[in-house]
Scaffold this motif. Structure first.
Motif, mmCIF file in Angstrom:
data_model
loop_
_atom_site.group_PDB
_atom_site.id
_atom_site.type_symbol
_atom_site.label_atom_id
_atom_site.label_comp_id
_atom_site.label_asym_id
_atom_site.label_seq_id
_atom_site.Cartn_x
_atom_site.Cartn_y
_atom_site.Cartn_z
ATOM 1 N N GLY A 175 0.850 -1.328 0.016
ATOM 2 C CA GLY A 175 0.082 -0.084 -0.101
ATOM 3 C C GLY A 175 0.700 1.083 0.144
ATOM 4 O O GLY A 175 0.412 2.450 0.290
ATOM 5 N N ARG A 176 1.940 1.048 -0.178
ATOM 6 C CA ARG A 176 3.020 2.419 -0.218
ATOM 7 C C ARG A 176 3.519 2.689 -1.794
ATOM 8 O O ARG A 176 4.293 3.572 -1.698
ATOM 9 N N GLY A 177 3.092 2.063 -2.921
ATOM 10 C CA GLY A 177 3.629 2.444 -4.203
ATOM 11 C C GLY A 177 2.797 3.518 -4.759
ATOM 12 O O GLY A 177 3.407 4.586 -5.204
ATOM 13 N N ALA A 178 1.551 3.387 -4.741
ATOM 14 C CA ALA A 178 0.637 4.373 -5.426
ATOM 15 C C ALA A 178 -0.756 4.541 -4.917
ATOM 16 O O ALA A 178 -1.182 3.596 -4.395
ATOM 17 N N LYS A 179 -1.207 5.947 -4.462
ATOM 18 C CA LYS A 179 -2.232 6.016 -3.790
ATOM 19 C C LYS A 179 -3.450 5.408 -4.537
ATOM 20 O O LYS A 179 -4.202 4.741 -3.794
ATOM 21 N N TYR A 180 -3.374 5.235 -5.897
ATOM 22 C CA TYR A 180 -4.488 4.612 -6.669
ATOM 23 C C TYR A 180 -4.779 3.200 -6.071
ATOM 24 O O TYR A 180 -5.858 2.834 -6.047
ATOM 25 N N LEU A 181 -3.490 2.560 -5.629
ATOM 26 C CA LEU A 181 -3.575 1.201 -5.565
ATOM 27 C C LEU A 181 -3.924 0.740 -4.116
ATOM 28 O O LEU A 181 -4.327 -0.343 -3.742
ATOM 29 N N LYS A 182 -3.600 1.700 -3.303
ATOM 30 C CA LYS A 182 -3.609 1.563 -1.930
ATOM 31 C C LYS A 182 -4.884 0.857 -1.116
ATOM 32 O O LYS A 182 -4.758 -0.051 -0.471
ATOM 33 N N ALA A 183 -5.966 1.133 -1.924
ATOM 34 C CA ALA A 183 -7.264 0.591 -1.374
ATOM 35 C C ALA A 183 -7.780 -0.566 -2.161
ATOM 36 O O ALA A 183 -8.994 -0.933 -1.955
ATOM 37 N N ARG A 184 -7.068 -0.941 -3.197
ATOM 38 C CA ARG A 184 -7.510 -1.778 -4.239
ATOM 39 C C ARG A 184 -6.767 -3.170 -4.252
ATOM 40 O O ARG A 184 -6.632 -3.802 -5.448
ATOM 41 N N ARG A 185 -6.219 -3.512 -3.130
ATOM 42 C CA ARG A 185 -5.689 -4.867 -2.907
ATOM 43 C C ARG A 185 -6.544 -5.970 -2.478
ATOM 44 O O ARG A 185 -7.704 -5.756 -2.117
ATOM 45 N N PRO A 186 -6.165 -7.198 -3.052
ATOM 46 C CA PRO A 186 -4.888 -7.633 -3.365
ATOM 47 C C PRO A 186 -4.473 -7.354 -5.057
ATOM 48 O O PRO A 186 -5.497 -6.854 -5.796
ATOM 49 N N LEU A 187 -3.212 -7.209 -5.215
ATOM 50 C CA LEU A 187 -2.652 -6.789 -6.621
ATOM 51 C C LEU A 187 -2.250 -8.175 -7.171
ATOM 52 O O LEU A 187 -1.607 -9.067 -6.623
ATOM 53 N N LYS A 188 -2.246 -8.029 -8.582
ATOM 54 C CA LYS A 188 -1.578 -9.054 -9.220
ATOM 55 C C LYS A 188 -0.864 -8.480 -10.391
ATOM 56 O O LYS A 188 -1.284 -7.982 -11.283
ATOM 57 N N LEU A 189 0.349 -8.997 -10.333
ATOM 58 C CA LEU A 189 1.487 -8.404 -11.609
ATOM 59 C C LEU A 189 0.875 -9.137 -12.711
ATOM 60 O O LEU A 189 1.231 -10.429 -12.874
ATOM 61 N N VAL A 190 0.554 -8.565 -13.928
ATOM 62 C CA VAL A 190 -0.047 -9.453 -15.022
ATOM 63 C C VAL A 190 0.938 -9.196 -16.302
ATOM 64 O O VAL A 190 0.756 -9.971 -17.452
ATOM 65 N N TYR A 191 1.660 -8.360 -16.296
ATOM 66 C CA TYR A 191 2.621 -7.906 -17.629
ATOM 67 C C TYR A 191 3.665 -7.231 -16.886
ATOM 68 O O TYR A 191 3.626 -6.288 -16.064
ATOM 69 N N HIS A 192 4.925 -7.609 -17.751
ATOM 70 C CA HIS A 192 6.086 -6.641 -17.574
ATOM 71 C C HIS A 192 6.794 -6.730 -18.816
ATOM 72 O O HIS A 192 6.966 -7.904 -19.473
ATOM 73 N N LYS A 193 7.713 -5.802 -19.067
ATOM 74 C CA LYS A 193 8.793 -5.719 -20.157
ATOM 75 C C LYS A 193 9.793 -4.909 -19.719
ATOM 76 O O LYS A 193 9.733 -3.941 -19.408
ATOM 77 N N GLU A 194 10.863 -5.527 -20.089
ATOM 78 C CA GLU A 194 12.286 -4.791 -19.945
ATOM 79 C C GLU A 194 12.754 -4.006 -20.969
ATOM 80 O O GLU A 194 12.767 -4.422 -22.268
ATOM 81 N N TYR A 195 13.186 -2.820 -20.802
ATOM 82 C CA TYR A 195 13.896 -1.971 -21.765
ATOM 83 C C TYR A 195 15.293 -1.529 -21.358
ATOM 84 O O TYR A 195 15.507 -1.349 -20.100
ATOM 85 N N LEU A 196 15.970 -1.209 -22.140
ATOM 86 C CA LEU A 196 17.469 -0.734 -21.907
ATOM 87 C C LEU A 196 17.782 0.488 -21.801
ATOM 88 O O LEU A 196 18.591 1.018 -21.032
ATOM 89 N N TYR A 197 16.724 1.593 -22.047
ATOM 90 C CA TYR A 197 16.763 2.610 -21.885
ATOM 91 C C TYR A 197 15.725 3.408 -21.138
ATOM 92 O O TYR A 197 14.408 2.930 -21.304
ATOM 93 N N TYR A 198 15.761 4.351 -20.440
ATOM 94 C CA TYR A 198 14.890 5.227 -19.438
ATOM 95 C C TYR A 198 13.715 5.725 -20.326
ATOM 96 O O TYR A 198 12.542 5.295 -20.282
ATOM 97 N N LYS A 199 14.149 6.327 -21.461
ATOM 98 C CA LYS A 199 13.247 6.956 -22.526
ATOM 99 C C LYS A 199 12.067 5.819 -23.121
ATOM 100 O O LYS A 199 10.991 6.401 -23.307
#
Length: 93
Positions: free
Chosen positions: A37-61
């Motif tokens: 509950g410390r990452g984003a206010k939007y998600l604080k009251a919407r738990r439990p959470l599930k990571l469903v997608y992620h992709k790695e990039y080599l550059y910040y931009k």
């Protein structure tokens, strides 16, 4: 900030089936913060959470641009992206 390293764009599904998109340098730490509950206010009251997608990039931009692009996707388009990701990971395992 190092601009050439590993950066991640991710999508989290909340308990109501809504999606939250973000980017980070340390995906494990960021997901842990969201779960506590410390990452984003939007998600604080919407738990439990599930990571469903992620992709790695080599550059910040590139990660930042991908996050902005995905945030403008419809729910259905995000679901398509997630389905492709999950199918790809299932085939690799």
């Amino acid at each position: 900030m190092k601009r050439h390293d590993a950066y991640y764009v991710y999508i989290i599904e909340d308990k109501n089936g809504r999606y939250y998109t973000g980017y980070t340098k340390d995906i494990s730490k960021r997901i842990e913060l969201h779960s506590k509950g410390r990452g984003a206010k939007y998600l604080k009251a919407r738990r439990p959470l599930k990571l469903v997608y992620h992709k790695e990039y080599l550059y910040y931009k590139n990660a930042l641009n991908a996050e902005r692009r995905i945030k403008h996707y419809t729910h259905a388009r995000k679901q398509e992206l997630i389905n492709i990701f999950l199918k790809s990971n299932a085939q690799q395992n």
